[in-house]
Design a protein around this motif. Sequence first.
Motif, mmCIF file in Angstrom:
data_model
loop_
_atom_site.group_PDB
_atom_site.id
_atom_site.type_symbol
_atom_site.label_atom_id
_atom_site.label_comp_id
_atom_site.label_asym_id
_atom_site.label_seq_id
_atom_site.Cartn_x
_atom_site.Cartn_y
_atom_site.Cartn_z
ATOM 1 N N VAL A 179 -13.592 -0.811 -1.450
ATOM 2 C CA VAL A 179 -13.214 0.605 -1.538
ATOM 3 C C VAL A 179 -14.268 1.438 -0.835
ATOM 4 N N SER A 239 -8.828 -7.756 1.446
ATOM 5 C CA SER A 239 -8.834 -6.315 1.216
ATOM 6 C C SER A 239 -9.435 -5.604 2.423
ATOM 7 N N TYR A 286 0.859 -1.184 0.000
ATOM 8 C CA TYR A 286 0.000 0.000 0.000
ATOM 9 C C TYR A 286 0.894 1.232 0.000
ATOM 10 N N ASP A 303 -10.308 -1.414 4.028
ATOM 11 C CA ASP A 303 -10.341 0.034 3.871
ATOM 12 C C ASP A 303 -10.996 0.600 5.119
ATOM 13 N N TYR A 304 -10.674 1.862 5.436
ATOM 14 C CA TYR A 304 -11.266 2.441 6.638
ATOM 15 C C TYR A 304 -11.378 3.946 6.479
ATOM 16 N N ASN A 305 -12.188 4.554 7.373
ATOM 17 C CA ASN A 305 -12.373 5.990 7.396
ATOM 18 C C ASN A 305 -12.485 6.427 8.847
ATOM 19 N N LYS A 347 -3.247 -1.264 4.923
ATOM 20 C CA LYS A 347 -3.509 0.159 4.695
ATOM 21 C C LYS A 347 -3.048 0.896 5.943
ATOM 22 N N GLN A 359 -15.426 5.217 -0.268
ATOM 23 C CA GLN A 359 -15.149 6.476 -0.957
ATOM 24 C C GLN A 359 -16.356 7.398 -0.870
#
Length: 454
Positions: A275, A231, A155, A233-235, A193, A277
């Motif tokens: 993903v 896979s 990444y 992903d985070y926020n 990530k 987004q």
Amino acid sequence: MERKDFETWLDNISVTFLSLTDLQKNETLDHLISLSGAVQLRHLSNNLETLLKRDFLKLLPLELSFYLLKWLDPQTLLTCCLVSKQWNKVISACTEVWQTACKNLGWQIDDSVQDALHWKKVYLKAILRMKQLEDHEAFETSSLIGHSARVYALYYKDGLLCTGSDDLSAKLWDVSTGQCVYGIQTHTCAAVKFDEQKLVTGSFDNTVACWEWSSGARTQHFRGHTGAVFSVDYNDELDILVSGSADFTVKVWALSAGTCLNTLTGHTEWVTKVVLQKCKVKSLLHSPGDYILLSADKYEIKIWPIGREINCKCLKTLSVSEDRSICLQPRLHFDGQYIVCSSALGLYQWDFASYDILRVIKTPEIANLALLGFGDIFALLFDNRYLYIMDLRTESLISRWPLPEYRKSKRGSSFLAGEASWLNGLDGHNDTGLVFATSMPDHSIHLVLWKEHG
């Protein structure tokens, strides 16, 4: 006749000639020409050509000169700059000409910069870089060495590359120096990530974990998947983490608490990409600013609303063939406005507002061309032998770079693109840093970097 007498005679003749009418002057010249021999006529012919020339670029108003210059191509203009200092000054001052020339090369233009000489310099820099691309000389290679087992996950962000390996470690590298910034003990990483403080890993042990770079401590452990996690992903703003797994599910977690908020079902293959987004366009199903989750498997891309609703339902499923005869490559591009994925049929681009296919870019000469990055002007693609740059305006491959032999992961985690802003147009500054990275059989990481400008 002596020189002094000749000069006196010439002065008298000149005074008399100037007093004549135009008709008398013409008759006088006709008479002198009739008396001239070959040497005088040749001398007259040579001098008349020079005397009759007019430097229109010098005589015309500047605005009119600029209008005429717009009709010439940049290479002709550069040649014209060699005519005289005056021509060079006028041509170099034509801002619009050089800005247009830069745009035609795929260069981003900042309209706030009105210094004409700046844009001529930018154009000269631009044609140098484009020539390097066309001649396959724009890049150079490097390697990162430090892992003792195969690297499964990569990444990249802001000049830093994170690598997760089968040696139960993750490392953070400064790409510009090749130095390892952090190295911590983890589980076997299938996906990674990171940000400045933490690292999130998806593992072949069916779990997701959050680690602290400075101490190496595991701060959260997310358990619930029954297959490898390919896979993540985070926020931080949403306090949400998402994960895609070989158990055909996507899980939504509370990032800080470590609890599972939702399990999204519907995939019938390994979920190899998730993903998270923010949406940029409006449709019947979402508005600008909404957070959207995309998940992809071998045949389908699913679109989900992000929230903590237990009964979250898929908004839309995208595919390139109804009978599943065509597989999607394990790479997905989503910028909030467009979704792009590659397949054996070529590149597919969907409009996120309507979910309609906007274009299919076919590349029949190269089989199984995989997507790395997609922008307004360029796309970055690769196969088992080369890295390719495609000009999306012409849908033609304008450059390629040889790659060493490596194992191309079916999950798409062992290779990635680096800096991405240049895909929206080069600007003379964003063609630096990492272009591509992939893990190698000898446990090293192979890097492709922009070569410095000549």
